[in-house]
Design a protein around this motif. Structure first.
Motif, PDB file in Angstrom:
ATOM      1  N   ARG A  50       0.137 -31.357  59.013  1.00  0.00           N
ATOM      2  CA  ARG A  50       0.964 -32.456  58.518  1.00  0.00           C
ATOM      3  C   ARG A  50       0.328 -33.020  57.258  1.00  0.00           C
ATOM      4  O   ARG A  50      -0.857 -32.792  56.983  1.00  0.00           O
ATOM      5  CB  ARG A  50       1.141 -33.546  59.575  1.00  0.00           C
ATOM      6  N   ASP A  51       1.128 -33.755  56.496  1.00  0.00           N
ATOM      7  CA  ASP A  51       0.635 -34.382  55.276  1.00  0.00           C
ATOM      8  C   ASP A  51       0.031 -35.747  55.599  1.00  0.00           C
ATOM      9  O   ASP A  51       0.620 -36.537  56.343  1.00  0.00           O
ATOM     10  CB  ASP A  51       1.763 -34.558  54.269  1.00  0.00           C
ATOM     11  N   ILE A  52      -1.140 -36.010  55.034  1.00  0.00           N
ATOM     12  CA  ILE A  52      -1.843 -37.283  55.220  1.00  0.00           C
ATOM     13  C   ILE A  52      -2.128 -37.894  53.848  1.00  0.00           C
ATOM     14  O   ILE A  52      -2.767 -37.253  52.996  1.00  0.00           O
ATOM     15  CB  ILE A  52      -3.165 -37.100  55.990  1.00  0.00           C
ATOM     16  N   GLN A  53      -1.673 -39.108  53.629  1.00  0.00           N
ATOM     17  CA  GLN A  53      -1.960 -39.818  52.382  1.00  0.00           C
ATOM     18  C   GLN A  53      -3.324 -40.477  52.475  1.00  0.00           C
ATOM     19  O   GLN A  53      -3.600 -41.243  53.401  1.00  0.00           O
ATOM     20  CB  GLN A  53      -0.890 -40.888  52.120  1.00  0.00           C
ATOM     21  N   VAL A  54      -4.192 -40.173  51.524  1.00  0.00           N
ATOM     22  CA  VAL A  54      -5.542 -40.732  51.496  1.00  0.00           C
ATOM     23  C   VAL A  54      -5.601 -41.812  50.423  1.00  0.00           C
ATOM     24  O   VAL A  54      -5.274 -41.554  49.258  1.00  0.00           O
ATOM     25  CB  VAL A  54      -6.596 -39.644  51.202  1.00  0.00           C
ATOM     26  N   ASP A  55      -5.996 -43.002  50.788  1.00  0.00           N
ATOM     27  CA  ASP A  55      -6.038 -44.124  49.858  1.00  0.00           C
ATOM     28  C   ASP A  55      -6.890 -43.789  48.629  1.00  0.00           C
ATOM     29  O   ASP A  55      -8.051 -43.390  48.758  1.00  0.00           O
ATOM     30  CB  ASP A  55      -6.619 -45.366  50.548  1.00  0.00           C
ATOM     31  N   GLY A  56      -6.301 -43.963  47.451  1.00  0.00           N
ATOM     32  CA  GLY A  56      -7.016 -43.688  46.216  1.00  0.00           C
ATOM     33  C   GLY A  56      -7.055 -42.225  45.836  1.00  0.00           C
ATOM     34  O   GLY A  56      -7.598 -41.864  44.785  1.00  0.00           O
ATOM     35  N   PHE A  57      -6.504 -41.370  46.700  1.00  0.00           N
ATOM     36  CA  PHE A  57      -6.453 -39.935  46.435  1.00  0.00           C
ATOM     37  C   PHE A  57      -5.011 -39.468  46.619  1.00  0.00           C
ATOM     38  O   PHE A  57      -4.104 -40.273  46.745  1.00  0.00           O
ATOM     39  CB  PHE A  57      -7.409 -39.177  47.365  1.00  0.00           C
ATOM     40  N   GLU A  58      -4.832 -38.167  46.653  1.00  0.00           N
ATOM     41  CA  GLU A  58      -3.488 -37.646  46.814  1.00  0.00           C
ATOM     42  C   GLU A  58      -3.150 -37.457  48.292  1.00  0.00           C
ATOM     43  O   GLU A  58      -3.965 -37.714  49.175  1.00  0.00           O
ATOM     44  CB  GLU A  58      -3.346 -36.314  46.063  1.00  0.00           C
ATOM     45  N   THR A  59      -1.945 -36.979  48.538  1.00  0.00           N
ATOM     46  CA  THR A  59      -1.543 -36.599  49.886  1.00  0.00           C
ATOM     47  C   THR A  59      -2.072 -35.197  50.168  1.00  0.00           C
ATOM     48  O   THR A  59      -1.862 -34.273  49.375  1.00  0.00           O
ATOM     49  CB  THR A  59      -0.010 -36.619  50.028  1.00  0.00           C
ATOM     50  N   LEU A  60      -2.766 -35.028  51.287  1.00  0.00           N
ATOM     51  CA  LEU A  60      -3.370 -33.746  51.640  1.00  0.00           C
ATOM     52  C   LEU A  60      -2.667 -33.153  52.850  1.00  0.00           C
ATOM     53  O   LEU A  60      -2.344 -33.862  53.806  1.00  0.00           O
ATOM     54  CB  LEU A  60      -4.862 -33.926  51.952  1.00  0.00           C
ATOM     55  N   ASN A  61      -2.460 -31.850  52.808  1.00  0.00           N
ATOM     56  CA  ASN A  61      -1.895 -31.150  53.955  1.00  0.00           C
ATOM     57  C   ASN A  61      -3.036 -30.756  54.881  1.00  0.00           C
ATOM     58  O   ASN A  61      -3.921 -29.980  54.507  1.00  0.00           O
ATOM     59  CB  ASN A  61      -1.110 -29.914  53.498  1.00  0.00           C
ATOM     60  N   ILE A  62      -3.039 -31.302  56.086  1.00  0.00           N
ATOM     61  CA  ILE A  62      -4.155 -31.154  57.023  1.00  0.00           C
ATOM     62  C   ILE A  62      -3.755 -30.288  58.204  1.00  0.00           C
ATOM     63  O   ILE A  62      -2.748 -30.538  58.873  1.00  0.00           O
ATOM     64  CB  ILE A  62      -4.628 -32.537  57.521  1.00  0.00           C
ATOM     65  N   HIS A  63      -4.554 -29.268  58.469  1.00  0.00           N
ATOM     66  CA  HIS A  63      -4.355 -28.365  59.599  1.00  0.00           C
ATOM     67  C   HIS A  63      -5.203 -28.833  60.782  1.00  0.00           C
ATOM     68  O   HIS A  63      -6.332 -29.301  60.609  1.00  0.00           O
ATOM     69  CB  HIS A  63      -4.771 -26.943  59.207  1.00  0.00           C
ATOM     70  N   PRO A 104     -10.692 -31.648  55.419  1.00  0.00           N
ATOM     71  CA  PRO A 104     -10.202 -31.404  54.056  1.00  0.00           C
ATOM     72  C   PRO A 104     -11.167 -30.516  53.271  1.00  0.00           C
ATOM     73  O   PRO A 104     -12.363 -30.775  53.210  1.00  0.00           O
ATOM     74  CB  PRO A 104     -10.131 -32.810  53.460  1.00  0.00           C
ATOM     75  N   GLY A 105     -10.625 -29.438  52.694  1.00  0.00           N
ATOM     76  CA  GLY A 105     -11.466 -28.505  51.954  1.00  0.00           C
ATOM     77  C   GLY A 105     -12.069 -27.424  52.811  1.00  0.00           C
ATOM     78  O   GLY A 105     -12.737 -26.529  52.308  1.00  0.00           O
ATOM     79  N   PHE A 106     -11.827 -27.467  54.125  1.00  0.00           N
ATOM     80  CA  PHE A 106     -12.313 -26.447  55.052  1.00  0.00           C
ATOM     81  C   PHE A 106     -11.113 -25.704  55.637  1.00  0.00           C
ATOM     82  O   PHE A 106     -10.051 -26.298  55.870  1.00  0.00           O
ATOM     83  CB  PHE A 106     -13.102 -27.071  56.203  1.00  0.00           C
ATOM     84  N   GLY A 107     -11.316 -24.430  55.946  1.00  0.00           N
ATOM     85  CA  GLY A 107     -10.312 -23.689  56.680  1.00  0.00           C
ATOM     86  C   GLY A 107      -8.954 -23.750  56.021  1.00  0.00           C
ATOM     87  O   GLY A 107      -8.787 -23.410  54.849  1.00  0.00           O
ATOM     88  N   PHE A 108      -7.972 -24.244  56.771  1.00  0.00           N
ATOM     89  CA  PHE A 108      -6.592 -24.224  56.296  1.00  0.00           C
ATOM     90  C   PHE A 108      -6.088 -25.610  55.917  1.00  0.00           C
ATOM     91  O   PHE A 108      -4.882 -25.825  55.813  1.00  0.00           O
ATOM     92  CB  PHE A 108      -5.711 -23.576  57.361  1.00  0.00           C
ATOM     93  N   SER A 109      -6.994 -26.546  55.713  1.00  0.00           N
ATOM     94  CA  SER A 109      -6.628 -27.868  55.209  1.00  0.00           C
ATOM     95  C   SER A 109      -6.801 -27.913  53.693  1.00  0.00           C
ATOM     96  O   SER A 109      -7.736 -27.324  53.151  1.00  0.00           O
ATOM     97  CB  SER A 109      -7.479 -28.965  55.849  1.00  0.00           C
ATOM     98  N   GLN A 110      -5.914 -28.625  53.057  1.00  0.00           N
ATOM     99  CA  GLN A 110      -5.947 -28.740  51.597  1.00  0.00           C
ATOM    100  C   GLN A 110      -7.183 -29.497  51.131  1.00  0.00           C
ATOM    101  O   GLN A 110      -7.615 -30.464  51.762  1.00  0.00           O
ATOM    102  CB  GLN A 110      -4.682 -29.467  51.133  1.00  0.00           C
ATOM    103  N   ALA A 111      -7.752 -29.059  50.027  1.00  0.00           N
ATOM    104  CA  ALA A 111      -8.897 -29.739  49.426  1.00  0.00           C
ATOM    105  C   ALA A 111      -8.415 -30.786  48.429  1.00  0.00           C
ATOM    106  O   ALA A 111      -7.442 -30.544  47.703  1.00  0.00           O
ATOM    107  CB  ALA A 111      -9.808 -28.750  48.728  1.00  0.00           C
ATOM    108  N   PRO A 112      -9.046 -31.939  48.355  1.00  0.00           N
ATOM    109  CA  PRO A 112      -8.658 -32.933  47.350  1.00  0.00           C
ATOM    110  C   PRO A 112      -9.009 -32.444  45.953  1.00  0.00           C
ATOM    111  O   PRO A 112     -10.024 -31.774  45.752  1.00  0.00           O
ATOM    112  CB  PRO A 112      -9.478 -34.161  47.739  1.00  0.00           C
TER     113      PRO A 112
END
Length: 391
Positions: A45-58, A110-118
């Protein structure tokens, strides 16, 4: 925050062909990876990180059949991934009148495996904590407990500091960071001076000393010039295999890795979009984690009358309930007396006879046994999550 969507591992043929070049003899573990996906409910699912972008998290989300099961967030480190939860997952979700049961969530950080990296610089431990917390809230777990080692230790601690009491009801780690009791706490300080270290603690100090002098070169590279390293590891499957496999051998307690296990773990890095080699560089720029990454040198352990550093009060009382399990062959084993005087520590076990850095994979029964004793009936954290006793 987006809705949950099924996740399917998909690796293109051209990437698989990299492993079929002449001279490559270590096979293609794609079938093993697909078995793991079939075994779990793997979603994102997509997670919005404050001060960063929305990341797709597995993440993997496995629910227990017990209505009152305890929500537990599992957080991995490097060079691990969400796969490390595999062996403890069926044990934690099992239902039995003799022990508590858990709903388990295991992220790909985030940045590991199948989760999007900021893409934005400055993504540090508080951002990891925010992502993990928002995933739990999105799943309907407003109150929950956490378990982590390695990088997961820093994140669980940060979550306890930031969300403790209201959301994070207890946190457990297999790699606790700490310092000896300072002179400003005279009773604990005297107890520490007068209590000799055990043979196991001395052995742990010797291993940590070896690690600092001969086994930590990877850390210097990944925390100073990670991008240079990243080019070569992204380009060479054999180079990635050598870089990670060394850690799997040295950081474990003579664990008998099978070829299938090794290649599956490494394939998560090879076939993903991860940039994990930047993680240490970011954390060293994070004031809140420097004490974790630069703990006292092993020689310091035996100089009990040396000048001791005191942690800020908020670091000593990070959450209402804290618990630790220490496995003897881990890289950073510290004396149990460094932690037992902390007011929020309600459970500790340093009697494990086997296990190393990857406790959930090497000694799943031992780790799950500690969690069951901790959260089960009569345990110090029983019923810590309101309305969810685990039975």
């Amino acid at each position: 925050m987006s809705s949950e969507k099924p996740f399917q591992i998909s690796v293109s043929d051209d990437k698989i062909d990299l492993l079929r070049r002449p001279g490559s003899s270590y096979g293609v573990p794609l079938a093993a990876m697909r078995r793991l996906v079939d075994y779990w409910k793997s979603v994102h699912r997509d997670i919005q990180v404050d001060g960063f972008e929305t990341l797709n998290i597995h993440y993997v989300h496995q629910k227990s059949k017990a209505v009152d099961a305890i929500p537990l967030l599992f957080l991995h480190g490097w060079p691990s991934s969400f796969l490390e939860v595999r062996k403890i997952l069926p044990l934690l979700t099992a239902t039995d009148a003799g022990h508590p049961s858990f709903h388990v969530v295991a992220l790909s950080l985030p940045g590991f495996g199948f989760s999007q990296a900021p893409s934005k610089k400055g993504f540090r431990v508080n951002q990891y904590a925010e992502v993990a917390h928002k995933v739990m809230l999105a799943l309907g777990y407003n109150e929950y407990v956490t378990q982590g080692g390695d990088l997961g230790t820093m994140i669980t601690r940060a979550m306890a500091l930031k969300y403790g009491g209201k959301h994070v009801k207890a946190w457990h780690t297999t790699l606790p960071y700490g310092f000896p009791p300072p002179p400003t706490r005279p009773i604990a300080f005297l107890q520490h001076l007068l209590t000799p270290y055990t043979a196991a603690e001395k052995a742990g100090a010797q291993k940590a000393q070896w690690f600092e002098k001969q086994g930590s070169g990877y850390f210097l590279q990944q925390s100073t010039q990670p991008q240079t390293l990243g080019y070569s590891l992204a380009d060479s499957p054999v180079g990635l295999l050598a870089w990670v496999y060394e850690k799997l051998l040295v950081w474990t307690d003579e664990y008998p890795w099978t070829d299938d296990e090794v290649l599956t773990w490494i394939s998560v890095y090879l076939f993903s979009k991860s940039w994990t080699y930047r993680v240490y560089a970011n954390l060293l720029r994070d004031v809140s984690t420097r004490g974790h990454l630069r703990a006292p040198a092993p020689e310091f352990w035996f100089r009990k009358r040396a000048r001791l550093k005191e942690l800020p009060a908020k670091d000593q009382e990070a959450a209402r309930e804290a618990e630790i399990s220490i496995f003897p062959a881990d890289m950073g084993v510290r004396p149990i007396s460094w932690f037992t005087t902390n007011g929020n520590l309600v459970f500790s076990n340093n009697t494990h006879t086997k296990g190393g850095h990857f406790g959930a994979w090497e000694a799943p029964d031992g780790l799950v046994g500690d969690l069951r004793r901790m959260f089960g009936k009569g345990g110090p954290a029983f019923s810590v999550v309101p309305g969810r006793k685990g039975y």
